[in-house]
Scaffold this motif. Structure first.
Motif, PDB file in Angstrom:
ATOM      1  N   TYR A 126       0.930  -0.939  -0.045  1.00  0.00           N
ATOM      2  CA  TYR A 126       0.074   0.226   0.021  1.00  0.00           C
ATOM      3  C   TYR A 126       0.758   1.145   0.059  1.00  0.00           C
ATOM      4  O   TYR A 126       1.935   1.265   0.737  1.00  0.00           O
ATOM      5  N   SER A 170     -16.121   5.827  -0.827  1.00  0.00           N
ATOM      6  CA  SER A 170     -15.049   5.008  -1.145  1.00  0.00           C
ATOM      7  C   SER A 170     -15.229   4.874  -2.727  1.00  0.00           C
ATOM      8  O   SER A 170     -14.361   4.655  -3.726  1.00  0.00           O
ATOM      9  N   THR A 194     -14.684   7.773  -4.758  1.00  0.00           N
ATOM     10  CA  THR A 194     -13.176   8.079  -4.917  1.00  0.00           C
ATOM     11  C   THR A 194     -12.618   7.281  -5.825  1.00  0.00           C
ATOM     12  O   THR A 194     -12.040   7.785  -6.960  1.00  0.00           O
ATOM     13  N   ALA A 195     -13.127   5.997  -5.787  1.00  0.00           N
ATOM     14  CA  ALA A 195     -12.334   4.883  -6.863  1.00  0.00           C
ATOM     15  C   ALA A 195     -13.004   5.076  -8.177  1.00  0.00           C
ATOM     16  O   ALA A 195     -12.150   4.862  -9.240  1.00  0.00           O
ATOM     17  N   ARG A 202      -7.018   2.969  -6.162  1.00  0.00           N
ATOM     18  CA  ARG A 202      -7.824   1.764  -5.935  1.00  0.00           C
ATOM     19  C   ARG A 202      -8.055   1.565  -4.556  1.00  0.00           C
ATOM     20  O   ARG A 202      -7.326   2.095  -3.557  1.00  0.00           O
ATOM     21  N   VAL A 203      -9.185   1.161  -3.918  1.00  0.00           N
ATOM     22  CA  VAL A 203      -9.944   1.292  -2.549  1.00  0.00           C
ATOM     23  C   VAL A 203     -10.151  -0.259  -2.155  1.00  0.00           C
ATOM     24  O   VAL A 203     -10.529  -1.185  -2.653  1.00  0.00           O
ATOM     25  N   SER A 223     -11.601  -1.456   1.890  1.00  0.00           N
ATOM     26  CA  SER A 223     -11.894  -1.330   2.960  1.00  0.00           C
ATOM     27  C   SER A 223     -11.736  -2.427   4.023  1.00  0.00           C
ATOM     28  O   SER A 223     -12.172  -3.718   3.491  1.00  0.00           O
TER      29      SER A 223
END
Length: 54
Positions: A6, A24, A27-28, A34-35, A37
């Protein structure tokens, strides 16, 4: 030297899980990140999980 998995790790809180999921995904969708969680549990929530173990 091994590469890191990461580039950034952020700890975030939201009103609820759906709000964080929407953030998320938004944003992605921009295409430059790339997300991933991971759900965190409070100690009380974890106690409840552990209480369900046999």
């Amino acid at each position: 030297m091994a590469s890191a998995a990461y580039d950034l790790v952020a700890v975030m809180e939201a009103e609820d899980e759906q709000a964080l999921a929407a953030f998320s995904l938004t944003t992605a969708m921009q295409g430059n990140v790339r997300v991933q969680s991971l759900r965190a549990f409070t100690s009380g929530e974890m106690d409840a999980v552990l209480a369900k173990l046999p």
